[in-house]
Design a protein around this motif. Structure first.
Motif, PDB file in Angstrom:
ATOM      1  N   HIS A   1      44.212  52.924  42.326  1.00 20.71           N
ATOM      2  CA  HIS A   1      45.059  51.642  41.739  1.00 20.71           C
ATOM      3  C   HIS A   1      44.942  51.478  40.301  1.00 20.71           C
ATOM      4  O   HIS A   1      45.975  51.209  39.533  1.00 20.71           O
ATOM      5  N   GLY A   2      43.915  51.840  39.387  1.00 27.03           N
ATOM      6  CA  GLY A   2      43.553  51.670  38.052  1.00 27.03           C
ATOM      7  C   GLY A   2      44.584  52.827  37.413  1.00 27.03           C
ATOM      8  O   GLY A   2      45.291  52.527  36.454  1.00 27.03           O
ATOM      9  N   GLY A   3      44.449  54.035  37.853  1.00 29.92           N
ATOM     10  CA  GLY A   3      45.231  54.917  37.344  1.00 29.92           C
ATOM     11  C   GLY A   3      46.709  54.822  37.375  1.00 29.92           C
ATOM     12  O   GLY A   3      47.553  55.118  36.465  1.00 29.92           O
ATOM     13  N   GLU A   4      47.263  54.282  38.712  1.00 29.32           N
ATOM     14  CA  GLU A   4      48.771  54.071  38.845  1.00 29.32           C
ATOM     15  C   GLU A   4      49.111  53.036  37.754  1.00 29.32           C
ATOM     16  O   GLU A   4      50.106  52.948  37.462  1.00 29.32           O
ATOM     17  N   ALA A   5      48.303  51.856  37.666  1.00 29.46           N
ATOM     18  CA  ALA A   5      48.554  51.034  36.749  1.00 29.46           C
ATOM     19  C   ALA A   5      48.857  51.264  35.523  1.00 29.46           C
ATOM     20  O   ALA A   5      49.800  50.989  34.644  1.00 29.46           O
ATOM     21  N   LEU A   6      47.917  52.020  34.910  1.00 24.28           N
ATOM     22  CA  LEU A   6      48.080  52.588  33.621  1.00 24.28           C
ATOM     23  C   LEU A   6      49.353  53.619  33.646  1.00 24.28           C
ATOM     24  O   LEU A   6      50.048  53.462  32.255  1.00 24.28           O
TER      25      LEU A   6
ATOM     26  N   ARG B   1      27.670  38.380  38.869  1.00 15.17           N
ATOM     27  CA  ARG B   1      28.596  37.324  39.322  1.00 15.17           C
ATOM     28  C   ARG B   1      29.448  37.766  40.721  1.00 15.17           C
ATOM     29  O   ARG B   1      29.956  38.971  40.293  1.00 15.17           O
ATOM     30  N   THR B   2      29.757  37.021  41.350  1.00 15.48           N
ATOM     31  CA  THR B   2      30.844  37.221  42.281  1.00 15.48           C
ATOM     32  C   THR B   2      31.716  35.869  42.269  1.00 15.48           C
ATOM     33  O   THR B   2      31.524  34.747  41.628  1.00 15.48           O
ATOM     34  N   SER B   3      32.663  35.892  43.072  1.00 15.77           N
ATOM     35  CA  SER B   3      33.814  34.911  43.260  1.00 15.77           C
ATOM     36  C   SER B   3      33.985  34.357  44.759  1.00 15.77           C
ATOM     37  O   SER B   3      33.808  34.976  45.495  1.00 15.77           O
ATOM     38  N   PRO B   4      34.211  33.291  44.695  1.00 14.55           N
ATOM     39  CA  PRO B   4      34.600  32.625  45.994  1.00 14.55           C
ATOM     40  C   PRO B   4      36.089  33.220  46.414  1.00 14.55           C
ATOM     41  O   PRO B   4      36.704  33.975  45.709  1.00 14.55           O
ATOM     42  N   PRO B   5      36.549  33.155  47.433  1.00 16.46           N
ATOM     43  CA  PRO B   5      38.056  33.803  47.853  1.00 16.46           C
ATOM     44  C   PRO B   5      38.939  33.156  46.705  1.00 16.46           C
ATOM     45  O   PRO B   5      38.943  31.895  46.521  1.00 16.46           O
ATOM     46  N   VAL B   6      39.697  33.686  46.262  1.00 13.96           N
ATOM     47  CA  VAL B   6      40.743  33.682  45.344  1.00 13.96           C
ATOM     48  C   VAL B   6      41.616  32.332  45.687  1.00 13.96           C
ATOM     49  O   VAL B   6      42.214  32.449  46.674  1.00 13.96           O
ATOM     50  N   PRO B   7      41.722  31.379  45.001  1.00 12.35           N
ATOM     51  CA  PRO B   7      42.168  30.055  45.408  1.00 12.35           C
ATOM     52  C   PRO B   7      43.966  30.118  45.020  1.00 12.35           C
ATOM     53  O   PRO B   7      44.279  30.984  44.356  1.00 12.35           O
ATOM     54  N   ARG B   8      44.403  29.114  45.513  1.00 17.34           N
ATOM     55  CA  ARG B   8      45.752  28.662  45.204  1.00 17.34           C
ATOM     56  C   ARG B   8      45.679  27.933  43.967  1.00 17.34           C
ATOM     57  O   ARG B   8      44.768  26.947  43.988  1.00 17.34           O
TER      58      ARG B   8
ATOM     59  N   ALA C   1      37.302  46.408  36.905  1.00 22.76           N
ATOM     60  CA  ALA C   1      38.342  46.835  35.948  1.00 22.76           C
ATOM     61  C   ALA C   1      39.561  47.203  36.652  1.00 22.76           C
ATOM     62  O   ALA C   1      40.700  47.125  35.942  1.00 22.76           O
ATOM     63  N   ASN C   2      39.520  48.096  37.735  1.00 24.49           N
ATOM     64  CA  ASN C   2      40.605  48.581  38.507  1.00 24.49           C
ATOM     65  C   ASN C   2      41.207  47.483  39.027  1.00 24.49           C
ATOM     66  O   ASN C   2      42.602  47.655  39.098  1.00 24.49           O
ATOM     67  N   THR C   3      40.510  46.441  39.436  1.00 22.90           N
ATOM     68  CA  THR C   3      41.501  45.313  40.041  1.00 22.90           C
ATOM     69  C   THR C   3      42.460  44.723  39.061  1.00 22.90           C
ATOM     70  O   THR C   3      43.182  44.168  39.030  1.00 22.90           O
ATOM     71  N   ALA C   4      41.440  44.438  37.811  1.00 23.17           N
ATOM     72  CA  ALA C   4      42.340  43.813  36.658  1.00 23.17           C
ATOM     73  C   ALA C   4      43.619  44.519  36.284  1.00 23.17           C
ATOM     74  O   ALA C   4      44.712  44.062  36.126  1.00 23.17           O
ATOM     75  N   LEU C   5      43.570  45.968  36.151  1.00 25.62           N
ATOM     76  CA  LEU C   5      44.451  46.874  36.014  1.00 25.62           C
ATOM     77  C   LEU C   5      45.700  46.503  36.932  1.00 25.62           C
ATOM     78  O   LEU C   5      47.010  46.689  36.665  1.00 25.62           O
ATOM     79  N   ARG C   6      45.229  46.792  38.379  1.00 26.17           N
ATOM     80  CA  ARG C   6      46.353  46.507  39.427  1.00 26.17           C
ATOM     81  C   ARG C   6      47.021  45.006  39.079  1.00 26.17           C
ATOM     82  O   ARG C   6      48.129  45.049  39.413  1.00 26.17           O
ATOM     83  N   ASP C   7      46.143  44.099  38.949  1.00 24.10           N
ATOM     84  CA  ASP C   7      46.873  42.831  38.766  1.00 24.10           C
ATOM     85  C   ASP C   7      47.818  42.977  37.535  1.00 24.10           C
ATOM     86  O   ASP C   7      48.959  42.280  37.573  1.00 24.10           O
TER      87      ASP C   7
ATOM     88  N   ARG D   1      46.033  37.432  45.580  1.00 23.19           N
ATOM     89  CA  ARG D   1      45.172  36.639  46.559  1.00 23.19           C
ATOM     90  C   ARG D   1      44.463  37.655  47.475  1.00 23.19           C
ATOM     91  O   ARG D   1      43.387  37.744  47.906  1.00 23.19           O
ATOM     92  N   GLU D   2      45.452  38.293  48.104  1.00 22.63           N
ATOM     93  CA  GLU D   2      45.041  38.867  49.339  1.00 22.63           C
ATOM     94  C   GLU D   2      44.019  40.317  49.171  1.00 22.63           C
ATOM     95  O   GLU D   2      43.243  40.309  49.861  1.00 22.63           O
ATOM     96  N   TYR D   3      44.773  41.095  48.168  1.00 23.59           N
ATOM     97  CA  TYR D   3      43.824  42.276  47.892  1.00 23.59           C
ATOM     98  C   TYR D   3      42.713  42.018  47.029  1.00 23.59           C
ATOM     99  O   TYR D   3      41.473  42.573  47.289  1.00 23.59           O
ATOM    100  N   ALA D   4      42.685  40.928  46.190  1.00 26.62           N
ATOM    101  CA  ALA D   4      41.629  40.686  45.376  1.00 26.62           C
ATOM    102  C   ALA D   4      40.469  40.079  46.023  1.00 26.62           C
ATOM    103  O   ALA D   4      39.201  40.405  45.841  1.00 26.62           O
ATOM    104  N   THR D   5      40.689  39.192  46.843  1.00 25.31           N
ATOM    105  CA  THR D   5      39.610  38.612  47.817  1.00 25.31           C
ATOM    106  C   THR D   5      38.734  39.641  48.626  1.00 25.31           C
ATOM    107  O   THR D   5      37.678  39.628  48.935  1.00 25.31           O
ATOM    108  N   ALA D   6      39.573  40.698  49.290  1.00 25.66           N
ATOM    109  CA  ALA D   6      39.104  41.844  49.956  1.00 25.66           C
ATOM    110  C   ALA D   6      38.323  42.692  48.881  1.00 25.66           C
ATOM    111  O   ALA D   6      37.026  42.985  49.400  1.00 25.66           O
ATOM    112  N   VAL D   7      38.664  42.788  47.692  1.00 28.48           N
ATOM    113  CA  VAL D   7      37.789  43.763  46.985  1.00 28.48           C
ATOM    114  C   VAL D   7      36.522  42.956  46.488  1.00 28.48           C
ATOM    115  O   VAL D   7      35.487  43.723  46.454  1.00 28.48           O
ATOM    116  N   VAL D   8      36.663  41.769  46.139  1.00 22.78           N
ATOM    117  CA  VAL D   8      35.556  41.186  45.900  1.00 22.78           C
ATOM    118  C   VAL D   8      34.347  41.113  46.890  1.00 22.78           C
ATOM    119  O   VAL D   8      33.176  41.504  46.920  1.00 22.78           O
ATOM    120  N   HIS D   9      34.668  40.915  48.345  1.00 22.65           N
ATOM    121  CA  HIS D   9      34.055  41.189  49.413  1.00 22.65           C
ATOM    122  C   HIS D   9      33.435  42.503  49.456  1.00 22.65           C
ATOM    123  O   HIS D   9      32.271  42.691  49.708  1.00 22.65           O
TER     124      HIS D   9
END
Length: 382
Positions: free
Chosen positions: A59-64, A299-306, A330-336, A361-369
């Motif tokens: 994901h990170g490589g493709e985003a770059l 740190r970690t996050s709760p499910p990504v909110p609306r 980092a890879n999720t930030a690049l994907r975002d 929201r869907e993919y990031a919540t899964a990656v955090v978990h």
């Protein structure tokens, strides 16, 4: 359309590059000072409280690839790490093998040095990046967003993207109930020059290694660039200065670290953790570049909110911070950044941000978990 980006970290700069390539006007506001300001402690700039070596996944490589101009993408490839065997190993403190997973190299670019990547991402942005601008307030309305900075300055754009990290002011303005969760664990990062580790066993160059102790875990990963940054920049991006990066072994001690922030005290703590472990591990920590040692909370996050539909978006650690497992943050930030670039350059800003938020929201919540589980935090709380 003019897009304001709060934060000149990896995610914010990748977004700026993607939007700029699509002809969108961007202005990036960073609270820190320019990397070129040699009056500052460059060790702190290298670390940014996030580590040194970053694993780049698909994901990170493709985003770059999607966001960077061709010459900068080639520069990123040239300065990435020499591929190893792609092995993920867990060892005992006596270096006995507890488990091994053959991940494979997958792609030709397995890891990067964080400072080098950030300098590449700054390439060509020039006056579009404004250092020394700390966001203090966000005021969205029907037609755009006004941003206020410390010292009384302000600016206005059609869209604001919060890429301002774990203590994001932008997130607090649009999703105030989604503050990160402190796990109580701390990570002490260090870096040992490979020149100080002659005859280092080959297993430490094969990928990622975790050493499981009774009270702490030691993570290890080597970085050896394919091409020295200065040589690669001279060939692919003349005029872009990249800081020299001697080959090194990054290490991180995860556990109940002390509250001290002074590098000598943190290095002493790390030495204490490994003092009865295999002599090779003792040597790795002992020979470290002591001033480069720093500590960061996990740190970690709760499910990504609306958040309210409008002209404000948030990406990276600003909305989904996660444990440092395999460079997932980092890879999720690049994907975002790649996804938001695509959305903002194809549809109306409000529609673009809403579509981005739903998919992210869907993919990031899964990656955090997954990162939470990979770090062993779920077991630690049982």
């Amino acid at each position: 359309m003019r897009v304001l980006i709060a934060g000149a970290g990896i995610g914010g700069l990748c977004l700026a590059q993607g939007l700029r390539a699509a002809g969108v006007r961007v202005s990036v506001f960073e609270r820190g000072c320019a990397l070129e300001n040699r009056a500052l402690d460059n060790r702190g700039l290298e670390a940014r409280g996030q580590g040194y070596r970053i694993h780049i996944d698909d994901h990170g490589g493709e985003a770059l690839r999607r966001c960077l101009p061709e010459h900068l993408y080639r520069l990123y490839l040239a300065t990435s790490a020499r591929p190893g065997a792609g092995r993920i190993s867990t060892l005992g403190t006596d270096l006995s093998v507890l488990s091994t997973f053959e991940a494979g190299t997958g792609s030709p670019h397995s890891a990067v040095n964080r400072l080098t990547l950030r300098q590449i991402l700054l390439g060509g942005l020039g006056a579009d990046v404004h250092f020394g601008h700390q966001v203090t307030a966000v005021e969205p309305d029907a037609d755009g967003v006004r941003v206020r900075f410390a010292g009384g300055r302000e600016d206005r754009g059609d869209v604001l993207v919060g890429a301002d990290g774990v203590n994001s002011v932008v997130r607090a303005a649009v999703a105030p109930d989604s503050a990160p969760i402190d796990t109580g664990l701390r990570c002490v990062y260090g870096r040992t020059p490979l020149a100080a580790l002659p005859d280092l066993p080959a297993r430490f160059f094969d990928g990622f290694t975790a050493v499981a102790g009774d009270t702490a875990t030691l993570a290890l990963a080597a970085f050896r660039a394919r091409t020295p940054p200065a040589d690669a920049a001279a060939a692919l991006a003349p005029g872009l200065a990249l800081t020299p990066v001697p080959d090194y072994l990054m290490w991180a001690v995860v556990g109940a670290a002390p509250r001290e922030r002074e590098p000598v005290a943190l290095h002493r703590f790390a030495q204490g953790v490994v003092r009865r472990w295999h002599p090779e591990l003792v040597r790795i920590v002992r020979e470290a570049d002591v001033p480069a040692t720093f500590r960061t909370p996990i740190r970690t996050s709760p499910p990504v909110p609306r958040w309210p539909a409008g002209r404000v978006a948030v990406l990276g650690d600003a909305i989904h911070v996660m444990p440092p497992s395999g460079g997932a943050g980092a890879n999720t930030a690049l994907r975002d950044a790649a996804l938001l670039t695509e959305r903002l350059t194809t549809v109306d800003p409000r529609e673009a941000i809403a579509a981005y938020a739903d998919e992210m929201r869907e993919y990031a919540t899964a990656v955090v978990h997954r990162s939470y589980l990979a770090a062993g935090l779920a077991r630690g709380r049982e």
